[in-house]
Write an enzyme that holds these catalytic residues in place. Structure first.
Site, PDB file in Angstrom:
ATOM      1  N   ILE A 176      -4.012  -7.829  -0.603  1.00 54.15           N
ATOM      2  CA  ILE A 176      -3.233  -9.072  -0.577  1.00 54.15           C
ATOM      3  C   ILE A 176      -3.858 -10.076   0.397  1.00 54.15           C
ATOM      4  O   ILE A 176      -4.037 -11.243   0.076  1.00 54.15           O
ATOM      5  CB  ILE A 176      -1.767  -8.793  -0.151  1.00 54.15           C
ATOM      6  CG1 ILE A 176      -1.108  -7.761  -1.077  1.00 54.15           C
ATOM      7  CG2 ILE A 176      -0.965 -10.090  -0.108  1.00 54.15           C
ATOM      8  CD1 ILE A 176      -0.886  -8.223  -2.489  1.00 54.15           C
ATOM      9  N   CYS A 212       0.828  -1.199   0.000  1.00 52.73           N
ATOM     10  CA  CYS A 212       0.000   0.000   0.000  1.00 52.73           C
ATOM     11  C   CYS A 212       0.866   1.254   0.000  1.00 52.73           C
ATOM     12  O   CYS A 212       2.087   1.186   0.013  1.00 52.73           O
ATOM     13  CB  CYS A 212      -0.907   0.018   1.231  1.00 52.73           C
ATOM     14  SG  CYS A 212      -1.815  -1.527   1.473  1.00 52.73           S
ATOM     15  N   GLY A 247      15.495 -12.549  -3.033  1.00 52.90           N
ATOM     16  CA  GLY A 247      16.637 -12.957  -2.216  1.00 52.90           C
ATOM     17  C   GLY A 247      17.442 -11.808  -1.654  1.00 52.90           C
ATOM     18  O   GLY A 247      18.554 -12.014  -1.154  1.00 52.90           O
ATOM     19  N   ILE A 265      15.452 -11.848 -15.589  1.00 55.76           N
ATOM     20  CA  ILE A 265      15.830 -10.967 -16.694  1.00 55.76           C
ATOM     21  C   ILE A 265      17.172 -11.434 -17.235  1.00 55.76           C
ATOM     22  O   ILE A 265      18.112 -11.673 -16.470  1.00 55.76           O
ATOM     23  CB  ILE A 265      15.954  -9.502 -16.223  1.00 55.76           C
ATOM     24  CG1 ILE A 265      14.589  -8.951 -15.817  1.00 55.76           C
ATOM     25  CG2 ILE A 265      16.557  -8.621 -17.314  1.00 55.76           C
ATOM     26  CD1 ILE A 265      13.577  -8.871 -16.931  1.00 55.76           C
ATOM     27  N   ASN A 297       1.246   0.248   5.705  1.00 51.77           N
ATOM     28  CA  ASN A 297       1.807  -0.273   4.457  1.00 51.77           C
ATOM     29  C   ASN A 297       2.715  -1.436   4.805  1.00 51.77           C
ATOM     30  O   ASN A 297       3.692  -1.253   5.541  1.00 51.77           O
ATOM     31  CB  ASN A 297       2.606   0.834   3.747  1.00 51.77           C
ATOM     32  CG  ASN A 297       3.485   0.307   2.627  1.00 51.77           C
ATOM     33  OD1 ASN A 297       3.170  -0.692   1.991  1.00 51.77           O
ATOM     34  ND2 ASN A 297       4.594   0.987   2.390  1.00 51.77           N
ATOM     35  N   GLY A 298       2.421  -2.630   4.308  1.00 50.02           N
ATOM     36  CA  GLY A 298       3.305  -3.757   4.570  1.00 50.02           C
ATOM     37  C   GLY A 298       2.555  -5.062   4.768  1.00 50.02           C
ATOM     38  O   GLY A 298       1.387  -5.193   4.396  1.00 50.02           O
TER      39      GLY A 298
END
Length: 640
Positions: free
Chosen positions: A57, A2, A371, A297, A80-81
């Site tokens: 979530i 958030c 990671g 990527i 937020n979290g």
């Protein structure tokens, strides 16, 4: 994940509609952090606003929208979290006959604070978070940031105003605030590619440091207190010596990864092919019956490409694997994205592939495990295992030898050393062998170990050659108190990296890139129990004989062939020097010759022009310094 924001107008001159209008305006800038819903709460008497953008979530129901009020109506929160132990905390509270209206972790935070008090309640949270809590009873506003600094939180304070936000762009919606550039912070940026905490690029905006609680009351008094301090934790023996082995760490990691995988939306993993992401991917897939999605990527330049290894690892462990190759065609589009999303100057060039990785990941999932943190905790950076060798074979040698070696390096051209580097193993030589030797030549003139670290992390050491005001901000990078606590050079480098480079560079890079794409990234290595384990671990289980992350590699041997484990570290770099010349040449030359830049009165442009000429002619590789300069100018155009 958030976005949160809010402000106090200490002058008391706004109406309810004014407060709501500006709060909504702040919130709108954070839409990418939370596209699913938004909310605003206004306390008109105290001229306070709290606003929230939600990326759903856990408990997707609108009943979990924020701002949220505690059961007893005393506290209001925007958060937020993610809290990974919220189910255990909820059960603990239910045994005290506390009833819940939602299945969210937000409500658990409110009730744990109500039951145990703010600081004791926060200490019970396992997770990543930035939180704002209004206490109606005592009329205090609190800001809280997680222990390591995974989630960002900025605040502004002067005699008339206090404001906070997940990103600076929200603060810019308050036109009465002062956005003067901090020239000392700029100096730190030129050295490091980021502005170190608690500072920002603006004089009156600060970052709340990790593990801290900020309190502001209506006497206009701000106080900041640590509830968790890495410097203390790192010297505390909290694990039994019999636990300090790969078997215990593997079980601990599995336990934490399981909690990090709790989600009501699709979840995946970043898989670069390196040690850290491979271990997270292996243990994630091990604990799922269905295939997890993995993302990487690739680069067409083989010196930067680990995508082939990532694909091999994905086949062995059985993930649904997705990859995209980074190309020149992506470059210009991604630059514009980073200028918007990193709303203070930030020049770690791996932000570009991180942005692209977040983009392709979001197409399949809403949450991904990463990671990040493994290098700092378990000794993965080349500079760590290089430090002792330099001390033994170079710094402790006689001055006559060091002077001769310095002259030999400087008297031969850069291209000569770079050509030799091609035939030397990558961790010692490589394409940048000449620049490594030129840095060494400067280090040979210094005997202080701290100078070694300072030179290694710096784009350029003598800032007076580049900046009109070269004075830097005080930061933990050069804190002499840390020298006394950690006499071992490698441990000192690790602790400083964890306090500065990790939250201010690595985690900032990932947060802004992922949130630009409304993607939540979780970092199991940075669970505070694993951080404490790593600091209890003897250094020879992390770094030995020029190799790092020994204990992580031992765990991986159970799951992957050794050839995919014991290989040179690549990092997540890009062929930046080529990009600068092929894609940015015209823009850089425009900036260097711009009348506007002279009016900035910040840079010594003649010296930058000299560096640019050396770079174009191949006499020196100034790619990082030039990228740093270019990013600042793009940021300045967009935000100043």
């Amino acid at each position: 994940m958030c976005g949160i924001s809010g402000f106090l107008n200490l002058n008391n001159n706004f109406s309810h509609s004014d407060l709501r209008k500006f709060s909504l305006s702040m919130s709108s800038t954070l839409e990418r952090r939370g596209p699913d819903s938004f909310g605003v709460w206004v306390e008109e008497k105290k001229k306070l606003t709290l606003s929230h953008r939600r990326l759903s979530i856990i408990d997707l129901n609108e009943r979990s929208n924020q701002p949220m009020h505690s059961r007893n109506k005393r506290f209001v929160i925007v958060f937020n979290g993610e809290i990974y132990n919220y189910l255990e905390l909820k059960e603990k509270l239910q045994k005290k006959n506390i009833k819940f209206k939602t299945d969210s972790d937000t409500e658990v935070i409110l009730e744990i604070i109500t039951e145990f008090g703010l600081e004791d309640g926060i200490k019970q949270l396992d997770g990543m978070f930035s939180i704002a809590v209004w206490d109606k009873r005592f009329k205090n506003l609190f800001l809280i940031r997680d222990r390591i600094g995974i989630k960002p939180l900025f605040f502004y304070f002067d005699s008339k105003n206090f404001a906070f936000a997940s990103e600076i762009k929200a603060l810019r919606k308050l036109p009465w605030l002062d956005f003067s550039i901090d020239k000392q912070a700029l100096s730190s940026y030129v050295r490091l590619n980021y502005v170190p905490s608690p500072h920002s690029i603006f004089t009156k905006i600060k970052k709340l440091e990790p593990g801290a609680i900020l309190k502001i009351d209506f006497n206009k008094k701000v106080s900041i207190k640590k509830y968790w301090d890495l410097l203390s934790i790192a010297k505390k023996q909290s694990f039994d010596k019999n636990q300090l082995n790969e078997s215990y760490l593997e079980l601990l990691l599995e336990k934490k990864i399981k909690k990090h995988m709790i989600s009501d939306v699709p979840l995946g993993v970043f898989l670069s092919g390196g040690i850290d992401s491979s271990l997270i991917a292996v243990l994630s897939q091990k604990n799922l019956k269905k295939k997890i999605s993995s993302f990487t990527i690739g680069f067409n330049e083989q010196n930067f490409n680990e995508a082939n290894d990532a694909k091999k690892i994905s086949k062995i462990i059985g993930t649904n694997h997705y990859e995209k190759y980074f190309s020149y065609d992506e470059f210009e589009r991604l630059i514009e994205n980073i200028v918007f999303s990193y709303d203070e100057p930030f020049a770690d060039s791996s932000q570009l592939p991180t942005m692209l990785l977040s983009e392709i990941t979001k197409k399949k999932v809403t949450v991904a495990l990463s990671g990040d943190g493994g290098d700092e905790l378990f000794g993965g950076y080349y500079r760590y295992f290089m430090a002792e060798n330099y001390k033994k074979f170079i710094f402790d040698q006689p001055d006559v030898f060091k002077n001769l070696l310095s002259k030999l390096i400087n008297n031969l051209p850069l291209n000569f050393w770079n050509n030799i580097g091609i035939f030397i193993p990558n961790k010692f030589g490589g394409r940048q062998f000449g620049d490594k030797l030129y840095k060494l030549a400067k280090l040979l003139k210094e005997s202080d170990e701290n100078c070694f670290y300072e030179r290694i992390i710096s784009n350029y050491n003598n800032l007076s050659e580049l900046l009109i005001n070269p004075v830097e901000k005080n930061s933990k990078l050069f804190d002499k108190h840390i020298n006394k606590i950690f006499p071992n050079l490698i441990e000192r480098m690790q602790i400083v990296d964890t306090l500065t480079y990790l939250p201010d560079d690595i985690l900032t890079k990932v947060d802004r890139a992922s949130m630009f794409n409304s993607l939540e990234i979780r970092v199991p290595f940075l669970d505070h129990n694993i951080v404490e384990f790593a600091w209890n671990l003897p250094i020879n289980k992390k770094i030995r004989k020029g190799n790092g992350k020994i204990i992580l590699k031992k765990i991986l041997e159970k799951y992957l062939p050794k050839k995919l484990i014991y290989k040179p570290k690549m990092g997540f770099g890009i062929p930046l020097g080529d990009f600068i010349v092929k894609k940015l040449k015209d823009e850089i030359e425009f900036f260097l010759n711009s009348k506007q830049l002279k009016n900035q009165n910040l840079f010594k442009l003649d010296n930058y022009k000299s560096k640019w000429k050396e770079h174009l002619e191949g006499r020196r590789n100034w790619q990082f310094l030039l990228w740093n300069f270019y990013v600042f100018q793009k940021w300045y155009q967009r935000w100043v």
